[in-house]
Design an enzyme around this catalytic site. Structure first.
Site, PDB file in Angstrom:
ATOM      1  N   HIS A  95       0.381  -1.342   0.132  1.00 36.41           N
ATOM      2  CA  HIS A  95      -0.314  -0.110   0.060  1.00 36.41           C
ATOM      3  C   HIS A  95       0.575   1.164  -0.322  1.00 36.41           C
ATOM      4  CE1 HIS A  95      -3.303  -2.797   2.245  1.00 36.41           C
ATOM      5  NE2 HIS A  95      -3.704  -2.721   0.845  1.00 36.41           N
ATOM      6  N   LYS A 119     -18.248  -6.077   8.092  1.00 30.83           N
ATOM      7  CA  LYS A 119     -17.139  -6.070   8.062  1.00 30.83           C
ATOM      8  C   LYS A 119     -16.791  -6.308   9.469  1.00 30.83           C
ATOM      9  CE  LYS A 119     -14.822  -7.026   3.792  1.00 30.83           C
ATOM     10  NZ  LYS A 119     -13.316  -6.022   2.551  1.00 30.83           N
ATOM     11  N   ARG A 136      -2.317  -5.879  -8.180  1.00 32.03           N
ATOM     12  CA  ARG A 136      -1.311  -6.840  -7.950  1.00 32.03           C
ATOM     13  C   ARG A 136      -1.417  -8.269  -9.070  1.00 32.03           C
ATOM     14  NH1 ARG A 136      -3.030  -7.897  -2.117  1.00 32.03           N
ATOM     15  NH2 ARG A 136      -5.052  -7.904  -3.186  1.00 32.03           N
ATOM     16  N   SER A 172      -2.872  -7.950   2.858  1.00 35.14           N
ATOM     17  CA  SER A 172      -2.972  -7.719   4.871  1.00 35.14           C
ATOM     18  C   SER A 172      -3.501  -8.881   4.968  1.00 35.14           C
ATOM     19  CB  SER A 172      -4.116  -6.598   4.731  1.00 35.14           C
ATOM     20  OG  SER A 172      -4.485  -5.022   4.282  1.00 35.14           O
TER      21      SER A 172
HETATM   22  O1  PNS Z   1      -9.201  -2.430   1.053  1.00 38.05           O
HETATM   23  P1  PNS Z   1     -10.700  -3.406   0.103  1.00 38.05           P
HETATM   24  O2  PNS Z   1     -10.896  -3.569   1.113  1.00 38.05           O
HETATM   25  O3  PNS Z   1     -10.340  -4.097  -1.017  1.00 38.05           O
HETATM   26  O4  PNS Z   1     -10.798  -2.232  -0.444  1.00 38.05           O
HETATM   27  C1  PNS Z   1     -12.784  -1.979  -0.775  1.00 38.05           C
HETATM   28  C2  PNS Z   1     -12.700  -0.913  -1.475  1.00 38.05           C
HETATM   29  C3  PNS Z   1     -13.286   0.166   0.529  1.00 38.05           C
HETATM   30  C4  PNS Z   1     -12.981   0.487  -2.349  1.00 38.05           C
HETATM   31  C5  PNS Z   1     -14.627  -0.826  -1.444  1.00 38.05           C
HETATM   32  O5  PNS Z   1     -14.700  -1.922  -1.252  1.00 38.05           O
HETATM   33  C6  PNS Z   1     -15.168   0.236  -1.384  1.00 38.05           C
HETATM   34  O6  PNS Z   1     -15.211   1.404  -2.422  1.00 38.05           O
HETATM   35  N1  PNS Z   1     -15.591   0.369  -0.375  1.00 38.05           N
HETATM   36  C7  PNS Z   1     -17.305   1.682  -0.687  1.00 38.05           C
HETATM   37  C8  PNS Z   1     -18.740   1.245  -0.679  1.00 38.05           C
HETATM   38  C9  PNS Z   1     -18.638   1.518  -2.113  1.00 38.05           C
HETATM   39  O7  PNS Z   1     -18.934   2.639  -2.597  1.00 38.05           O
HETATM   40  N2  PNS Z   1     -19.624   0.359  -3.116  1.00 38.05           N
HETATM   41  C10 PNS Z   1     -19.200   0.347  -4.492  1.00 38.05           C
HETATM   42  C11 PNS Z   1     -18.508   0.293  -5.123  1.00 38.05           C
HETATM   43  S1  PNS Z   1     -18.477  -1.380  -5.886  1.00 38.05           S
END
Ligand code: PNS
Length: 164
Positions: free
Chosen positions: A17, A41, A90, A128
């Protein structure tokens, strides 16, 4: 002004990150590293702990600030007047998920675009969840996370590990 958001769970922040953050900060004028609060979560670190870790690790990185949000990313972006989403890639498996999310976000907010930075090869295996598992099972993670994350992991698991 190119203001971008790098969203994620950051549970916890890894060197992968950090690498994406530093490289993105050079490309945009301002980068907001935004920790998501997802009530469905159960992360290892609380939202406040994750935010604090990011602040500690990013305090000397110019052009970067830390934020957090709950709900839709595009709503947060609009509130922050940001129109670029930064994501790291990745593997091909990341691409499938990220492609779908980028298209969904575009459908929700056509003024917002997603840019992808390829991981540096040395971090391609990092995630992570893998870091948490390795640490929990007694493996060495000092080359995978910033020092401050390792300290926080010790605080979380140190006692349990010593007693199992
Ligand atoms: O580190 P992560 O858990 O892979 O991040 C995922 C994240 C936070 C980028 C994604 O879950 C997100 O954008 N969540 C916000 C909710 C949202 O906007 N959902 C619609 C897009 S699919």
């Amino acid at each position: 002004m190119r203001r971008a958001v790098y969203p994620g769970s950051f549970d916890p922040l890894t060197n992968g990150h950090l690498d994406i953050i530093k490289r993105a900060a050079i490309i945009v004028d301002e980068l907001i590293v935004a920790v998501v609060c997802n009530p469905s979560k159960s992360p290892l670190f609380s939202l406040e702990e994750r935010r604090q870790i990011l602040c500690e690790c990013l305090k000397n990185v110019p052009g970067v600030r830390v934020g957090c949000f709950e709900g839709l990313l595009v709503d947060y972006m609009r509130a922050q007047q940001a129109n670029i989403i930064v994501k790291g890639l990745r593997a091909v498996s990341d691409f499938e998920v990220e492609f779908q999310m980028a298209l969904m976000n575009r459908a929700l907010a056509s003024e917002i675009d997603t840019i992808f930075l390829m991981t540096s090869a040395k971090h391609a295996f990092l995630s992570s969840s893998a870091v948490k598992e390795v640490f929990k099972l007694g493996g060495k993670v000092s080359d995978m996370v910033p020092q401050s994350v390792e300290r926080h992991l010790l605080d979380k698991f140190g006692y349990d590990k010593a007693n199992c």
